[in-house]
Every structure is written in structure tokens, then in C-alpha cells.
Design a protein around this motif. Structure first.
Motif, mmCIF file in Angstrom:
data_model
loop_
_atom_site.group_PDB
_atom_site.id
_atom_site.type_symbol
_atom_site.label_atom_id
_atom_site.label_comp_id
_atom_site.label_asym_id
_atom_site.label_seq_id
_atom_site.Cartn_x
_atom_site.Cartn_y
_atom_site.Cartn_z
ATOM 1 N N PRO A 149 0.617 -1.138 0.125
ATOM 2 C CA PRO A 149 0.054 0.113 -0.085
ATOM 3 C C PRO A 149 0.705 1.119 -0.011
ATOM 4 C CG PRO A 149 -0.826 -1.611 1.567
ATOM 5 C CD PRO A 149 0.407 -2.129 0.897
ATOM 6 N N PHE A 150 0.440 2.206 -0.794
ATOM 7 C CA PHE A 150 0.925 3.623 -0.832
ATOM 8 C C PHE A 150 0.259 4.699 -0.320
ATOM 9 C CE2 PHE A 150 2.024 7.190 -3.619
ATOM 10 C CZ PHE A 150 3.179 7.865 -2.826
ATOM 11 N N TYR A 151 0.388 5.398 0.748
ATOM 12 C CA TYR A 151 -0.297 6.370 1.399
ATOM 13 C C TYR A 151 0.138 7.859 1.322
ATOM 14 C CZ TYR A 151 -2.693 8.726 5.432
ATOM 15 O OH TYR A 151 -3.456 9.587 6.145
ATOM 16 N N ALA A 152 -0.445 8.585 0.606
ATOM 17 C CA ALA A 152 0.226 9.973 0.144
ATOM 18 C C ALA A 152 -0.710 10.946 0.637
ATOM 19 C CB ALA A 152 0.459 9.926 -1.367
ATOM 20 N N THR A 153 -0.479 11.788 1.405
ATOM 21 C CA THR A 153 -1.292 12.869 1.933
ATOM 22 C C THR A 153 -1.079 14.157 1.625
ATOM 23 O OG1 THR A 153 -0.154 13.058 4.006
ATOM 24 C CG2 THR A 153 -1.644 11.341 3.698
ATOM 25 N N LEU A 154 -1.924 15.087 1.747
ATOM 26 C CA LEU A 154 -1.683 16.469 1.400
ATOM 27 C C LEU A 154 -1.251 17.244 0.276
ATOM 28 C CD1 LEU A 154 -0.611 16.823 5.261
ATOM 29 C CD2 LEU A 154 -2.691 17.588 4.332
ATOM 30 N N ASN A 155 -1.791 16.419 -0.819
ATOM 31 C CA ASN A 155 -1.407 16.745 -2.385
ATOM 32 C C ASN A 155 -2.008 17.823 -2.703
ATOM 33 O OD1 ASN A 155 0.184 14.116 -2.340
ATOM 34 N ND2 ASN A 155 -1.685 13.283 -2.147
ATOM 35 N N TYR A 156 -1.578 18.847 -2.989
ATOM 36 C CA TYR A 156 -2.080 20.102 -3.372
ATOM 37 C C TYR A 156 -2.791 19.911 -4.685
ATOM 38 C CZ TYR A 156 -2.664 24.945 -5.571
ATOM 39 O OH TYR A 156 -2.948 26.021 -6.014
ATOM 40 N N ASP A 157 -3.723 20.480 -4.803
ATOM 41 C CA ASP A 157 -4.780 20.104 -6.306
ATOM 42 C C ASP A 157 -5.355 21.295 -6.902
ATOM 43 O OD1 ASP A 157 -6.940 21.413 -4.485
ATOM 44 O OD2 ASP A 157 -8.171 19.667 -4.394
ATOM 45 N N GLY A 158 -4.641 22.304 -6.674
ATOM 46 C CA GLY A 158 -4.837 23.582 -7.422
ATOM 47 C C GLY A 158 -6.022 24.432 -7.083
ATOM 48 N N ARG A 159 -6.643 24.267 -6.052
ATOM 49 C CA ARG A 159 -7.730 25.006 -5.590
ATOM 50 C C ARG A 159 -7.243 25.925 -4.572
ATOM 51 N NH1 ARG A 159 -12.047 21.249 -3.768
ATOM 52 N NH2 ARG A 159 -10.081 20.063 -2.961
ATOM 53 N N GLY B 291 13.003 17.459 -12.779
ATOM 54 C CA GLY B 291 12.013 17.388 -13.896
ATOM 55 C C GLY B 291 10.692 18.208 -13.860
ATOM 56 N N PRO B 292 10.008 18.528 -14.748
ATOM 57 C CA PRO B 292 8.741 18.987 -14.600
ATOM 58 C C PRO B 292 7.822 18.574 -13.466
ATOM 59 C CG PRO B 292 9.201 18.883 -16.848
ATOM 60 C CD PRO B 292 10.141 18.059 -16.108
ATOM 61 N N ALA B 293 7.308 19.310 -12.509
ATOM 62 C CA ALA B 293 6.462 18.732 -11.706
ATOM 63 C C ALA B 293 5.102 18.642 -12.002
ATOM 64 C CB ALA B 293 6.669 19.521 -10.137
ATOM 65 N N LEU B 294 4.516 17.739 -11.046
ATOM 66 C CA LEU B 294 3.133 17.423 -11.507
ATOM 67 C C LEU B 294 2.270 18.391 -10.933
ATOM 68 C CD1 LEU B 294 2.834 13.403 -10.732
ATOM 69 C CD2 LEU B 294 2.272 14.379 -13.013
ATOM 70 N N GLY B 295 2.469 19.151 -9.710
ATOM 71 C CA GLY B 295 1.929 20.369 -9.461
ATOM 72 C C GLY B 295 0.242 19.775 -9.156
ATOM 73 N N PRO B 296 -0.403 20.690 -9.465
ATOM 74 C CA PRO B 296 -1.744 20.597 -9.152
ATOM 75 C C PRO B 296 -2.673 19.300 -9.896
ATOM 76 C CG PRO B 296 -1.724 22.310 -10.678
ATOM 77 C CD PRO B 296 -0.280 21.980 -10.172
ATOM 78 N N HIS B 297 -1.768 18.633 -10.825
ATOM 79 C CA HIS B 297 -2.370 17.706 -11.412
ATOM 80 C C HIS B 297 -1.870 16.202 -10.720
ATOM 81 C CE1 HIS B 297 -3.092 20.289 -14.349
ATOM 82 N NE2 HIS B 297 -1.780 20.567 -14.649
ATOM 83 N N SER B 298 -0.974 16.276 -9.594
ATOM 84 C CA SER B 298 -0.665 15.266 -8.923
ATOM 85 C C SER B 298 -1.472 14.100 -8.694
ATOM 86 C CB SER B 298 0.063 15.690 -7.694
ATOM 87 O OG SER B 298 -0.432 16.099 -6.668
#
Length: 263
Positions: free
Chosen positions: A127-137, A165-172
Motif C-alpha cells: 500500500p501507498f499512502y500519500a497525503t496533503l497533495n495540492y490540487d490547485g484550488r 524534472g517538470p513537477a506534477l503540481g496541481p495534477h498530482s
């Protein structure tokens, strides 16, 4: 790419309040009865502080970061329950994931390029648990006429190269979910937006100063400067909401096994 201990300490209460508790509990359950949790970009150990109550006392952790000072602080607070590994997360193939029963990351995926996430999805069978990923809002109350323009410029800045490399940013979130689903995972998501009131004015000021600087670097210099001054001065009279999403990627098979392997 890195963050100061002062910034991490300032944001930690907001992070703790924003994390989705139900998803956190599910992540802990998915790690099995004898967990080894590998925390990517551990900082000062905020993920350990947030998740440790959900794990048995004998749970083991492996903290991974490229900053030895942050690693030392994380190790101090976790005591003897964590191994410390100084490693460059940009070189994902060299990051030690062996023996993990859960891999975690906080506020990390939006800084990473898509190829990095694809590599991770290809390596993991845990399992992979990733929190607090910015979504552009982002939104503020009261509003300002330049909120939308500054948000757009900031989001443009977020997809720039952070050193690997180019980051995913709000598309992560959308891209990570798609990549893990393509690798055979079932991916769950939950809202974990920051809601910062006047009681968190110091964090608002640091946040909006950083947003204004990034927006200026993305080309909105004059607008960002006036907006940043306005937001800094009125942080003690403002509520803002910054969009984040938590995700939990679950591999197929028996998630309760105590021994997990990597592909």
C-alpha cells in the motif's frame, strides 16, 4: 528541493487537522500486523506523529530524507522505532523500499515529475499512502479581485522543474491515481483541504508570501506583489482554504499479510 524545519513546524497543525482520519486508519490497517512503514521525505517526522497512534507500539519505521538535520530531528522524536536513511529521492531506484509493508509520503507528490511517480508505482506491491497533495484550488474570505489571477500564476509555477524534472503540481492527484490504477492498484481518495482562519495568521502570512513570490516568478509580478501585500496585512481577518487530497493505493491480494514484496 527542501524545506526548513521552521516551515514544517508552522504547517504541521494545519496538516494534522486536514488529514482524513478514516483514510489514515485504513492505511494503518492495510500495513498488516507487523508493519514496517517507509516514509519518503520524512522531514521532522510529522507523518510518524500523525499515524503512530494507529499502529502497534512495536511498529517499525524507516525515515528517508535528503536533509540530515531534518532526519536527526525525526529520529529524535521517534526514538528507537525508526531507522534513518539519508537519500536523494530524485534517484528513486536507489531509495531502499525493501521489506516495507506501507510506503507513505506527505506534501510530496505535487513536487515530483510524472516519471518519478510511474517508477514508484512500478516498484511497489504494498500500500501507498500519500497525503496533503495540492490540487490547485485556493480561495479566501474576504475575496480579492486578483485571487484568481494569482492562483493561476502560482499553479503555472508549480509545474516547473523542482530539480528532477517538470513537477506534477496541481495534477498530482489525478495522474498518481491513474498511474497506480494502471499498475493494478485500487486507489481511494479523500479531501484534506487546509482551512486556515485568523487564528493561523502566521501560517497564512508565510503561505501567501510564498504564493506571491511564486506567482511573480511565473510572470504576474506586479499583480502578485500588490496581492501579497494585501493578504499579508489582512491575515488576522481572513479565512483561506487550500485544496489538498489524500490518497491510498491498495495492491491486489491479501493486504493483511505481514510480509510484503517489491516488484
Amino acid at each position: 528541493m527542501g524545506f526548513s524545519a521552521e516551515w514544517l513546524s508552522l504547517r504541521e497543525p494545519a496538516d494534522r487537522a486536514a488529514r482524513d482520519e478514516a483514510l489514515a486508519r485504513q492505511a494503518a490497517m492495510a500495513a498488516g500486523p507487523n508493519p514496517l512503514v517507509v516514509d519518503l521525505g520524512c522531514g521532522t517526522g510529522a507523518t510518524w506523529r500523525a499515524l503512530a497512534p494507529y499502529f502497534p507500539s512495536e511498529a517499525r519505521w524507516r525515515f528517508i530524507d535528503n536533509d540530515p538535520a531534518l532526519l536527526a530531528e525525526a529520529g529524535r522524536v521517534a526514538g528507537g522505532n525508526a531507522d534513518l536513511v539519508e537519500a536523494d529521492l530524485g534517484q528513486m531506484n536507489t531509495v531502499p523500499l525493501d521489506g516495507a509493508s506501507l510506503v507513505t509520503a506527505s506534501a510530496l507528490l505535487d513536487l515530483m515529475p510524472e516519471a518519478w511517480v510511474a517508477n514508484l508505482a512500478g516498484r511497489l506491491n504494498v500500500p501507498f499512502y500519500a497525503t496533503l497533495n495540492y490540487d490547485g484550488r485556493m480561495s479566501w474570505d474576504p475575496e480579492h479581485q486578483d485571487d484568481a489571477a494569482v492562483t493561476a500564476a502560482f499553479n503555472l509555477h508549480q509545474v516547473g522543474d523542482k530539480g528532477i524534472g517538470p513537477a506534477l503540481g496541481p495534477h498530482s492527484v489525478t495522474r498518481t491515481m491513474a498511474l497506480f490504477e494502471a499498475a493494478g492498484f485500487t486507489v481511494l481518495r479523500a479531501d484534506s483541504a487546509w482551512v486556515l482562519g485568523p487564528d493561523m495568521a502566521p501560517l497564512q502570512r508565510e503561505l501567501t508570501d510564498g504564493i506571491a513570490q511564486a506567482a511573480a516568478e511565473a510572470g504576474a509580478r506586479d499583480t502578485a506583489a500588490s496581492w501579497g501585500g494585501h493578504r499579508h496585512a489582512r491575515a488576522d481577518r481572513t479565512q483561506c482554504r487550500i485544496g489538498h487530497i489524500d490518497i491510498l493505493a491498495l495492491p491486489s491480494g491479501n493486504l493483511q499479510e505481514s510480509t510484503h514484496v517489491l516488484r
